[in-house]
Motif scaffolding. Structure first.
Motif, PDB file in Angstrom:
ATOM      1  N   UNK A   1       0.839  -1.186   0.000  1.00  0.00           N
ATOM      2  CA  UNK A   1       0.000   0.000   0.000  1.00  0.00           C
ATOM      3  C   UNK A   1       0.886   1.252   0.000  1.00  0.00           C
ATOM      4  N   UNK A   2       0.676   2.113  -0.967  1.00  0.00           N
ATOM      5  CA  UNK A   2       1.487   3.310  -1.116  1.00  0.00           C
ATOM      6  C   UNK A   2       0.875   4.509  -0.417  1.00  0.00           C
ATOM      7  N   UNK A   3      -0.451   4.582  -0.371  1.00  0.00           N
ATOM      8  CA  UNK A   3      -1.126   5.691   0.305  1.00  0.00           C
ATOM      9  C   UNK A   3      -2.566   5.301   0.590  1.00  0.00           C
ATOM     10  N   UNK A   4      -3.167   6.018   1.538  1.00  0.00           N
ATOM     11  CA  UNK A   4      -4.553   5.757   1.943  1.00  0.00           C
ATOM     12  C   UNK A   4      -5.172   7.073   2.375  1.00  0.00           C
ATOM     13  N   UNK A   5      -6.411   7.307   1.939  1.00  0.00           N
ATOM     14  CA  UNK A   5      -7.163   8.482   2.375  1.00  0.00           C
ATOM     15  C   UNK A   5      -8.602   8.059   2.618  1.00  0.00           C
ATOM     16  N   UNK A   6      -9.272   8.719   3.582  1.00  0.00           N
ATOM     17  CA  UNK A   6     -10.686   8.464   3.832  1.00  0.00           C
ATOM     18  C   UNK A   6     -11.487   9.727   3.560  1.00  0.00           C
ATOM     19  N   UNK A   7     -12.668   9.548   2.986  1.00  0.00           N
ATOM     20  CA  UNK A   7     -13.561  10.663   2.694  1.00  0.00           C
ATOM     21  C   UNK A   7     -14.808  10.145   2.013  1.00  0.00           C
ATOM     22  N   UNK A   8     -15.844  10.932   2.036  1.00  0.00           N
ATOM     23  CA  UNK A   8     -17.117  10.523   1.428  1.00  0.00           C
ATOM     24  C   UNK A   8     -17.078  10.833  -0.065  1.00  0.00           C
ATOM     25  N   UNK A   9     -16.408   9.994  -0.840  1.00  0.00           N
ATOM     26  CA  UNK A   9     -16.195  10.284  -2.253  1.00  0.00           C
ATOM     27  C   UNK A   9     -17.389   9.911  -3.137  1.00  0.00           C
ATOM     28  N   UNK A  10     -18.370   9.152  -2.593  1.00  0.00           N
ATOM     29  CA  UNK A  10     -19.553   8.846  -3.408  1.00  0.00           C
ATOM     30  C   UNK A  10     -20.777   9.667  -3.000  1.00  0.00           C
ATOM     31  N   UNK A  11     -20.658  10.448  -1.942  1.00  0.00           N
ATOM     32  CA  UNK A  11     -21.719  11.381  -1.589  1.00  0.00           C
ATOM     33  C   UNK A  11     -22.880  10.790  -0.833  1.00  0.00           C
ATOM     34  N   UNK A  12     -22.723   9.602  -0.224  1.00  0.00           N
ATOM     35  CA  UNK A  12     -23.844   8.995   0.489  1.00  0.00           C
ATOM     36  C   UNK A  12     -23.825   9.304   1.984  1.00  0.00           C
ATOM     37  N   UNK A  13     -22.887  10.139   2.423  1.00  0.00           N
ATOM     38  CA  UNK A  13     -22.821  10.519   3.824  1.00  0.00           C
ATOM     39  C   UNK A  13     -22.007   9.591   4.695  1.00  0.00           C
ATOM     40  N   UNK A  14     -21.419   8.541   4.127  1.00  0.00           N
ATOM     41  CA  UNK A  14     -20.611   7.577   4.866  1.00  0.00           C
ATOM     42  C   UNK A  14     -19.185   7.622   4.329  1.00  0.00           C
ATOM     43  N   UNK A  15     -18.222   7.623   5.239  1.00  0.00           N
ATOM     44  CA  UNK A  15     -16.833   7.711   4.822  1.00  0.00           C
ATOM     45  C   UNK A  15     -16.420   6.477   4.011  1.00  0.00           C
ATOM     46  N   UNK A  16     -15.739   6.728   2.896  1.00  0.00           N
ATOM     47  CA  UNK A  16     -15.180   5.666   2.065  1.00  0.00           C
ATOM     48  C   UNK A  16     -13.660   5.666   2.244  1.00  0.00           C
ATOM     49  N   UNK A  17     -13.023   4.608   1.782  1.00  0.00           N
ATOM     50  CA  UNK A  17     -11.569   4.500   1.888  1.00  0.00           C
ATOM     51  C   UNK A  17     -10.976   4.372   0.488  1.00  0.00           C
ATOM     52  N   UNK A  18      -9.961   5.184   0.225  1.00  0.00           N
ATOM     53  CA  UNK A  18      -9.307   5.190  -1.081  1.00  0.00           C
ATOM     54  C   UNK A  18      -7.853   4.751  -0.883  1.00  0.00           C
ATOM     55  N   UNK A  19      -7.421   3.783  -1.689  1.00  0.00           N
ATOM     56  CA  UNK A  19      -6.078   3.219  -1.565  1.00  0.00           C
ATOM     57  C   UNK A  19      -5.298   3.410  -2.868  1.00  0.00           C
ATOM     58  N   UNK A  20      -3.981   3.490  -2.733  1.00  0.00           N
ATOM     59  CA  UNK A  20      -3.060   3.321  -3.856  1.00  0.00           C
ATOM     60  C   UNK A  20      -2.173   2.126  -3.544  1.00  0.00           C
ATOM     61  N   UNK A  21      -2.206   1.131  -4.429  1.00  0.00           N
ATOM     62  CA  UNK A  21      -1.339  -0.024  -4.281  1.00  0.00           C
ATOM     63  C   UNK A  21      -0.352  -0.062  -5.446  1.00  0.00           C
ATOM     64  N   UNK A  22       0.806  -0.668  -5.208  1.00  0.00           N
ATOM     65  CA  UNK A  22       1.778  -0.830  -6.268  1.00  0.00           C
ATOM     66  C   UNK A  22       2.812  -1.863  -5.889  1.00  0.00           C
ATOM     67  N   UNK A  23       3.570  -2.302  -6.878  1.00  0.00           N
ATOM     68  CA  UNK A  23       4.651  -3.253  -6.643  1.00  0.00           C
ATOM     69  C   UNK A  23       5.931  -2.478  -6.381  1.00  0.00           C
ATOM     70  N   UNK A  24       6.539  -2.703  -5.230  1.00  0.00           N
ATOM     71  CA  UNK A  24       7.722  -1.963  -4.796  1.00  0.00           C
ATOM     72  C   UNK A  24       8.882  -2.940  -4.643  1.00  0.00           C
ATOM     73  N   UNK A  25       9.987  -2.652  -5.338  1.00  0.00           N
ATOM     74  CA  UNK A  25      11.153  -3.530  -5.263  1.00  0.00           C
ATOM     75  C   UNK A  25      12.040  -3.182  -4.069  1.00  0.00           C
ATOM     76  N   UNK A  26      12.072  -1.902  -3.704  1.00  0.00           N
ATOM     77  CA  UNK A  26      12.908  -1.462  -2.594  1.00  0.00           C
ATOM     78  C   UNK A  26      12.058  -0.961  -1.447  1.00  0.00           C
ATOM     79  N   UNK A  27      12.606  -0.063  -0.624  1.00  0.00           N
ATOM     80  CA  UNK A  27      11.845   0.498   0.493  1.00  0.00           C
ATOM     81  C   UNK A  27      10.608   1.239   0.012  1.00  0.00           C
TER      82      UNK A  27
END
Length: 228
Positions: A1-27
């Motif tokens: 997991x490279x980053x994570x943010x929470x926010x109501x991105x679909x507008x239904x009044x409930x917090x959603x979770x947004x992730x960035x995933x990627x393949x990392x060879x090093x740190x």
């Protein structure tokens, strides 16, 4: 997991979770490829996967903010490409009502905002875009004798035709320009160079603002570094 943010991105009044995933060879945070955006609905926990066309680079990160003025946070993905060019990869998506809609695409931006850079007599450089119907003139007379003598004779005339370049998008900054609302504009930066990449002449600064159904250029200018 490279980053994570929470926010109501679909507008239904409930917090959603947004992730960035990627393949990392090093740190973590060094370099990743196959970078993928995943949006998890906070109500149903259903996940939506977004495969990015340009999906490799450094410092992949997320930002949530309202760019299309619909009172629902949008999702901004930023990735640094590394290298001497200093290019950036940027995408912005709306996920209102769980429907994915692309608001900004770095490739489309780079295709639209192209410029020609030509040196002229008497220590001037023209930066122009026929597509945008814009012309800027940079005075380079303060660059010093050693620099100018490479390209100009003693009368200030060009020895040979000489071109520079406006590079692809290097930075895209969310900014708030009005206190009347909390929606974001974008400040896009492209570096202006001379014959070599190390020769920075200035920057094209483009303020993008949402209007109707798209981001438009609200103000486009050229900034130059100060001198003593």
């Amino acid at each position: 997991m490279l980053d994570l943010k929470t926010g109501d991105v679909n507008g239904d009044g409930i917090l959603d979770t947004v992730y960035l995933y990627g393949q990392v060879a090093g740190p973590p945070g060094i370099f990743a490829d196959n970078i993928t955006l995943i949006i998890q609905d906070g109500k149903s926990y259903k996940s939506t996967t977004v495969h990015l066309k340009n999906n490799a680079g450094y410092n992949a990160r997320l930002f949530l903010g309202d760019f299309d003025n619909d009172l629902v946070p949008d999702i901004m993905v930023s990735i640094d490409t590394g290298g001497s060019g200093g290019y950036g990869i940027f995408y912005i998506y709306s996920f209102r009502n769980n429907s994915l809609h692309e608001l900004f695409n770095v490739d489309s931006y780079n295709e639209k905002y192209t410029f020609q850079v030509n040196y002229e007599d008497f220590y001037k450089v023209r930066v122009e875009s026929s597509r945008q119907n814009l012309l800027f003139t940079i005075d380079i007379s303060n660059k010093g004798h050693d620099y100018l003598a490479q390209y100009y004779d003693d009368n200030g005339l060009l020895k040979n035709p000489l071109k520079g370049e406006v590079l692809a998008l290097g930075a895209l900054h969310p900014i708030i320009t009005t206190n009347e609302s909390y929606n974001y504009d974008l400040l896009a930066l492209q570096r202006i160079i001379g014959p070599t990449n190390a020769d920075t002449l200035g920057y094209v600064e483009n303020l993008l603002t949402w209007k109707d159904t798209q981001l438009i250029s609200n103000r486009l200018a050229v900034s130059i570094p100060s001198t003593n």
